[in-house]
Design a protein around this motif. Structure first.
Motif, PDB file in Angstrom:
ATOM      1  N   SER A   1      14.742  19.768  -3.797  1.00  0.00           N
ATOM      2  CA  SER A   1      14.171  18.526  -3.309  1.00  0.00           C
ATOM      3  C   SER A   1      12.802  18.815  -2.729  1.00  0.00           C
ATOM      4  N   LYS A   2      11.794  18.157  -3.273  1.00  0.00           N
ATOM      5  CA  LYS A   2      10.439  18.393  -2.774  1.00  0.00           C
ATOM      6  C   LYS A   2       9.677  17.077  -2.757  1.00  0.00           C
ATOM      7  N   PHE A   3       9.259  16.643  -1.584  1.00  0.00           N
ATOM      8  CA  PHE A   3       8.428  15.438  -1.508  1.00  0.00           C
ATOM      9  C   PHE A   3       7.686  15.401  -0.179  1.00  0.00           C
ATOM     10  N   GLU A   4       6.714  14.522  -0.132  1.00  0.00           N
ATOM     11  CA  GLU A   4       5.932  14.310   1.088  1.00  0.00           C
ATOM     12  C   GLU A   4       5.817  12.825   1.305  1.00  0.00           C
ATOM     13  N   THR A   5       5.931  12.377   2.521  1.00  0.00           N
ATOM     14  CA  THR A   5       5.759  10.950   2.757  1.00  0.00           C
ATOM     15  C   THR A   5       5.190  10.744   4.153  1.00  0.00           C
ATOM     16  N   SER A   6       4.314   9.750   4.277  1.00  0.00           N
ATOM     17  CA  SER A   6       3.760   9.488   5.608  1.00  0.00           C
ATOM     18  C   SER A   6       4.120   8.078   6.036  1.00  0.00           C
ATOM     19  N   ALA A   7       3.149   7.196   6.105  1.00  0.00           N
ATOM     20  CA  ALA A   7       3.431   5.873   6.663  1.00  0.00           C
ATOM     21  C   ALA A   7       4.317   5.046   5.737  1.00  0.00           C
ATOM     22  N   ASP A   8       4.247   5.332   4.457  1.00  0.00           N
ATOM     23  CA  ASP A   8       4.977   4.469   3.532  1.00  0.00           C
ATOM     24  C   ASP A   8       6.480   4.711   3.621  1.00  0.00           C
ATOM     25  N   ARG A   9       7.202   3.725   3.114  1.00  0.00           N
ATOM     26  CA  ARG A   9       8.649   3.855   3.099  1.00  0.00           C
ATOM     27  C   ARG A   9       9.051   4.503   1.787  1.00  0.00           C
ATOM     28  N   PHE A  10       9.779   5.580   1.922  1.00  0.00           N
ATOM     29  CA  PHE A  10      10.136   6.382   0.768  1.00  0.00           C
ATOM     30  C   PHE A  10      11.615   6.157   0.459  1.00  0.00           C
TER      31      PHE A  10
ATOM     32  N   VAL B   1      16.160  -0.894  -3.197  1.00  0.00           N
ATOM     33  CA  VAL B   1      15.059   0.055  -3.141  1.00  0.00           C
ATOM     34  C   VAL B   1      13.737  -0.656  -3.445  1.00  0.00           C
ATOM     35  N   PHE B   2      13.759  -1.537  -4.429  1.00  0.00           N
ATOM     36  CA  PHE B   2      12.539  -2.247  -4.804  1.00  0.00           C
ATOM     37  C   PHE B   2      12.061  -3.132  -3.657  1.00  0.00           C
ATOM     38  N   ARG B   3      13.011  -3.831  -3.002  1.00  0.00           N
ATOM     39  CA  ARG B   3      12.634  -4.729  -1.907  1.00  0.00           C
ATOM     40  C   ARG B   3      12.122  -3.958  -0.702  1.00  0.00           C
ATOM     41  N   MET B   4      12.716  -2.793  -0.421  1.00  0.00           N
ATOM     42  CA  MET B   4      12.465  -2.165   0.874  1.00  0.00           C
ATOM     43  C   MET B   4      11.422  -1.065   0.877  1.00  0.00           C
ATOM     44  N   CYS B   5      11.152  -0.453  -0.272  1.00  0.00           N
ATOM     45  CA  CYS B   5      10.343   0.761  -0.229  1.00  0.00           C
ATOM     46  C   CYS B   5       9.065   0.667  -1.047  1.00  0.00           C
ATOM     47  N   ASP B   6       8.159   1.619  -0.790  1.00  0.00           N
ATOM     48  CA  ASP B   6       6.892   1.649  -1.508  1.00  0.00           C
ATOM     49  C   ASP B   6       6.887   2.745  -2.560  1.00  0.00           C
TER      50      ASP B   6
ATOM     51  N   PHE C   1       7.169   2.678 -11.150  1.00  0.00           N
ATOM     52  CA  PHE C   1       8.505   3.175 -11.405  1.00  0.00           C
ATOM     53  C   PHE C   1       9.329   2.185 -12.227  1.00  0.00           C
ATOM     54  N   PHE C   2       9.223   0.915 -11.884  1.00  0.00           N
ATOM     55  CA  PHE C   2      10.033  -0.065 -12.610  1.00  0.00           C
ATOM     56  C   PHE C   2       9.418  -0.449 -13.952  1.00  0.00           C
ATOM     57  N   ASP C   3       8.070  -0.439 -14.043  1.00  0.00           N
ATOM     58  CA  ASP C   3       7.438  -0.791 -15.315  1.00  0.00           C
ATOM     59  C   ASP C   3       7.422   0.374 -16.288  1.00  0.00           C
ATOM     60  N   HIS C   4       7.160   1.562 -15.767  1.00  0.00           N
ATOM     61  CA  HIS C   4       7.015   2.722 -16.651  1.00  0.00           C
ATOM     62  C   HIS C   4       7.799   3.909 -16.128  1.00  0.00           C
ATOM     63  N   PRO C   5       9.109   3.825 -16.084  1.00  0.00           N
ATOM     64  CA  PRO C   5       9.857   5.016 -15.657  1.00  0.00           C
ATOM     65  C   PRO C   5       9.558   6.163 -16.622  1.00  0.00           C
ATOM     66  N   ALA C   6       9.518   7.367 -16.093  1.00  0.00           N
ATOM     67  CA  ALA C   6       9.072   8.490 -16.925  1.00  0.00           C
ATOM     68  C   ALA C   6      10.224   9.158 -17.667  1.00  0.00           C
ATOM     69  N   THR C   7      11.431   9.029 -17.148  1.00  0.00           N
ATOM     70  CA  THR C   7      12.547   9.778 -17.741  1.00  0.00           C
ATOM     71  C   THR C   7      13.715   8.844 -18.047  1.00  0.00           C
ATOM     72  N   LEU C   8      14.614   9.360 -18.873  1.00  0.00           N
ATOM     73  CA  LEU C   8      15.818   8.623 -19.237  1.00  0.00           C
ATOM     74  C   LEU C   8      16.640   8.259 -17.993  1.00  0.00           C
ATOM     75  N   VAL C   9      16.809   9.246 -17.084  1.00  0.00           N
ATOM     76  CA  VAL C   9      17.600   9.000 -15.875  1.00  0.00           C
ATOM     77  C   VAL C   9      16.960   7.899 -15.047  1.00  0.00           C
ATOM     78  N   ALA C  10      15.625   7.987 -14.892  1.00  0.00           N
ATOM     79  CA  ALA C  10      14.921   6.978 -14.103  1.00  0.00           C
ATOM     80  C   ALA C  10      15.072   5.605 -14.741  1.00  0.00           C
ATOM     81  N   ALA C  11      14.956   5.538 -16.079  1.00  0.00           N
ATOM     82  CA  ALA C  11      15.074   4.252 -16.760  1.00  0.00           C
ATOM     83  C   ALA C  11      16.456   3.647 -16.527  1.00  0.00           C
ATOM     84  N   ARG C  12      17.489   4.475 -16.615  1.00  0.00           N
ATOM     85  CA  ARG C  12      18.839   3.963 -16.363  1.00  0.00           C
ATOM     86  C   ARG C  12      18.981   3.480 -14.930  1.00  0.00           C
ATOM     87  N   LEU C  13      18.385   4.235 -13.964  1.00  0.00           N
ATOM     88  CA  LEU C  13      18.487   3.846 -12.556  1.00  0.00           C
ATOM     89  C   LEU C  13      17.745   2.547 -12.274  1.00  0.00           C
TER      90      LEU C  13
END
Lengths: 344, 219
Positions: A19-28, A191-196, A215-227
Motif C-alpha cells: 500500500s503506497k499513497f500520499e494524501t493531504s487536504a483532500d479526502r482519500f 466513495v464518489f459522493r464523499m471523496c476527491d 476514475f469513473f470515466d476512465h478507469p485504468a484496469t479491469l478491477v477498477a472498472a468492475r469496482l
C-alpha cells in the motif's frame, strides 16, 4: 496542510499487502472488495497492526519507519479511527465515553450538543440507536484531537435513511476538519459522493490512484472498472474484436496500437438502433435472455444473436426506463467515445 | 462443638483469595499481551491445577520452609510461615491460583478487541484500559472466577496439611477437621462438618449460577 504518507508492505495470510499513497487536504478513499486489504491498511496507519516494512508519517511526524526502528504506539499517533461497529465503551454512558478521552467535562458537553446527542447523555450505547451510536463514535474521535481521520466502512451498519443523514453529517464534519481523511468502502456511490481521490485495492495491492472524475470515466484496469460498477466488460483482440460480446468494435488505429486488453461499457449508455445498422461495427443484434425489473428501471440482459461464447461476460446488460418493451429492442449501438479501454 | 475450624477456614480463604485475585488478574492481563511462548507460560501458570496436593505442599515448603532463603530472610524479622495460618493461606493461594488465573484470562479475552483498539487509538494508556474498560466489561467472568477460587480455597486440604499442619485453634481447617475426626473415630463430629461443608459449598455454587440473572434484572 499536513500530508499523510503511507508506503507499507505486510504479509497477511494468503496475500501480500502493498500500500503506497500520499494524501493531504483532500479526502482519500480506498475502494476494494472485502478482503482486499483496505481495513488492514487503515489498521497499520492507526498502529493497531504493524507492517513488516515501510514508512508512515503525518507531515514531519514519523509514525512508523522499519529502517529506523520507529513504531509509535497507537495511543500517541493522533490518528482518529472510526470503527465499522463503532467500538464504543459499552460500560459507560455517552457522556463518559467522550469524557474518558478529553477529560474536560465542559468540552464533553459541547461535543454532545454539537453531535446532537445531548438527549443520550446518560444512556449507555446499548440503549442508543444506530445513528446515535455513530454520532457518539464521531464525537469521541473528535475529542481525541486527531491529525488524521480514518473511516472504516462507516455506514455498513445503518439503514438506508440513516446512511443518508449520517453521510451528510460526516461530510460536514470532514469539511471543517483541518487534516487528511481516508475512507474505506466497497460502495462506489458512497466513495464518489464523499471523496476527491480514489485508490483501488485488489488482493492486497493498491493498484490505481486517480481523482474521482477520471476514475469513473476512465478507469485504468479491469478491477477498477468492475469496482466502478461497469456491468459490461469484454476481452479484446488485437484487431478490436470483442471476444465475449461477439461483435467488432470500431476502434481508431491509434487505440488499436495501444494494445488494450479489455473494453467496458456502461449499461445505460446503449442506444437503440434500426434494422439498417445490422452487422455494422459497434452494433448488437439483440437476443433478449431475460428482463430484471428494478425499482425505477429495467435491466435487459441480452447477448449477440448467434454468439456461441458462453462466458459470464457474453451476457450484456442494458439498463433502460420502465416503459421500454424488451420485444422492441432489436438492435443496440455502442457510442465508441464512451467505451472504457483497459490495459490490464 | 469447637467452631474454630470454620473461622480459620474462612480467614485463610479470604486472605488467599485476595492474594490470588491480584496476582491472577495481573498475570492474566500480562498473558493476553504475549504471543511467543504463550503456550508454555500458560501451562506453567496452570500447573497447580493438575499436580497432586502433596507435590504442591512439597514445593511450597521448599520455597518458604525455614531452610529456604526466603524462610531464613523472613525468620530474621520474626515471621514464620510454616505451621501458621498465613502459611496455610499461601498454600491455598497456590492451589487455587489456576482457577482464578484461567477464569480471568478467559473473561479478559472475551472483551471485544475492537473496543480495546479504539481506546488505544483514542489515546488511552494500557493500565487505564484495563481498569476502566476491560475489568468492567469482563466483570461477570471475573466475579465468577473469584467465587470459584474462594470455593476452591475453602475445600483445600493436602497442601495446607503439609505446610500448616493440624494445630487445633490455629491451623486446623474444616477439611482437616473432618480428617482428624475420622482418625479418632468420631463419626458424628465428622458428619457435622461434612454436612456444613456440603451446605455452604452448594450455597456458593447456587449464588454463582444466579449471578447472571441478578445482573440482567438490574440492567
Amino acid at each position: 496542510m499536513k500530508t499523510l504518507k503511507v508506503d507499507i508492505r505486510k504479509k497477511c495470510g494468503s496475500f501480500q499487502l502493498v500500500s503506497k499513497f500520499e494524501t493531504s487536504a483532500d479526502r482519500f478513499a480506498l475502494l476494494g472488495a472485502s478482503g482486499s486489504g483496505k481495513s488492514m491498511t487503515l489498521k497499520c496507519i492507526a498502529g493497531i497492526e504493524k507492517p513488516d516494512e515501510g514508512f508512515i508519517a503525518i507531515g514531519d511526524r514519523v509514525l512508523f519507519d522499519s529502517k529506523r526502528h520507529i513504531n509509535v504506539p497507537a495511543r500517541k499517533r493522533r490518528v482518529g479511527y472510526l470503527f465499522q461497529n463503532y467500538a464504543l465503551f459499552p460500560n459507560m454512558t455517552a457522556f463518559a465515553n467522550i469524557n474518558m478521552i478529553c477529560r474536560d467535562p465542559s468540552r464533553t458537553e459541547s461535543l454532545l450538543n454539537m453531535f446532537d446527542i445531548h438527549n443520550c447523555r446518560d444512556l449507555r450505547p446499548s440503549k442508543m440507536s444506530g445513528g446515535q451510536c455513530q454520532r457518539l463514535a464521531l464525537a469521541r474521535v473528535i475529542a481525541s484531537d486527531p491529525e488524521v481521520i480514518l473511516l472504516d466502512e462507516p455506514f455498513s451498519a445503518l439503514d438506508n435513511y440513516m446512511h443518508t443523514i449520517i453521510e451528510r453529517e460526516i461530510m460536514d464534519l470532514l469539511s471543517g476538519f483541518d487534516g487528511p481523511s481516508v475512507l474505506v468502502s466497497h460502495d462506489r456511490n458512497e466513495v464518489f459522493r464523499m471523496c476527491d481521490t480514489i485508490g483501488v485495492m485488489d488482493n492486497g495491492s493498491l493498484i490505481d490512484i486517480q481523482d474521482k472524475e477520471g476514475f469513473f470515466d476512465h478507469p485504468a484496469t479491469l478491477v477498477a472498472a468492475r469496482l466502478t460498477g461497469c456491468k459490461n466488460i469484454t476481452r479484446l483482440t488485437e484487431d478490436g474484436f470483442a471476444t465475449d460480446w461477439g461483435i467488432k468494435l470500431g476502434l481508431s488505429p491509434s487505440d488499436l496500437k495501444e494494445g488494450y486488453k479489455y473494453a467496458g461499457y456502461r449499461a445505460h449508455f446503449f442506444e437503440v438502433a434500426g434494422e439498417e445498422q445490422k452487422g455494422k461495427e459497434n452494433v448488437f443484434e439483440v437476443q433478449v435472455e431475460r428482463v430484471i425489473e428494478d425499482t425505477f428501471s429495467n435491466a435487459i440482459c441480452f447477448r449477440q444473436k448467434g454468439n456461441d461464447v458462453k462466458s459470464q461476460d457474453s451476457l450484456l446488460t442494458y439498463i433502460t426506463g420502465k416503459d421500454t418493451d424488451a420485444d422492441d429492442v432489436k438492435f443496440l449501438k455502442i457510442d465508441p467515445s464512451r467505451l472504457m479501454l483497459l490495459r490490464r | 462443638m469447637d467452631l474454630s475450624p470454620l473461622w480459620i477456614t474462612f480467614k485463610i480463604s479470604i486472605a488467599a483469595t485476595a492474594i490470588v485475585f491480584v496476582t491472577g488478574l495481573l498475570l492474566a492481563w500480562g498473558v493476553t499481551y504475549t504471543r511467543k511462548g504463550r503456550a508454555v507460560i500458560d501451562a506453567v501458570l496452570s500447573l497447580p491445577l493438575v499436580l497432586p496436593p502433596t507435590v504442591m505442599g512439597f514445593l511450597i515448603l521448599i520455597f518458604i520452609g525455614s531452610n529456604s532463603s526466603l524462610g531464613k530472610f523472613l525468620d530474621s524479622f520474626g515471621i514464620k510461615l510454616v505451621f501458621t495460618w498465613q502459611g496455610a493461606a499461601i498454600a491455598a493461594a497456590v492451589v487455587s491460583f489456576p482457577v482464578m488465573y484461567r477464569g480471568i484470562r478467559g473473561a479478559l479475552e472475551q472483551v471485544d478487541t475492537e473496543v480495546i483498539n479504539a481506546a488505544r487509538t483514542l489515546g488511552l494508556g494500557e493500565f487505564l484500559i484495563l481498569t476502566k474498560i476491560m475489568i468492567p466489561m469482563a466483570a461477570p467472568g471475573i466475579i465468577a472466577s473469584v467465587v470459584l477460587s474462594f470455593a476452591r480455597c475453602l475445600g483445600e486440604f493436602g497442601a495446607t496439611l503439609m505446610v500448616a499442619g493440624n494445630i487445633p485453634g490455629k491451623t486446623r481447617t474444616m477439611s482437616v477437621a473432618v480428617y482428624t475426626a475420622m482418625q479418632s473415630s468420631d463419626r458424628s463430629l465428622a458428619l457435622k462438618w461434612v454436612l456444613l461443608i456440603i451446605s455452604y459449598s452448594l450455597l456458593i455454587l447456587v449464588i454463582m449460577n444466579l449471578l447472571p440473572a441478578i445482573r440482567r434484572r438490574r440492567a
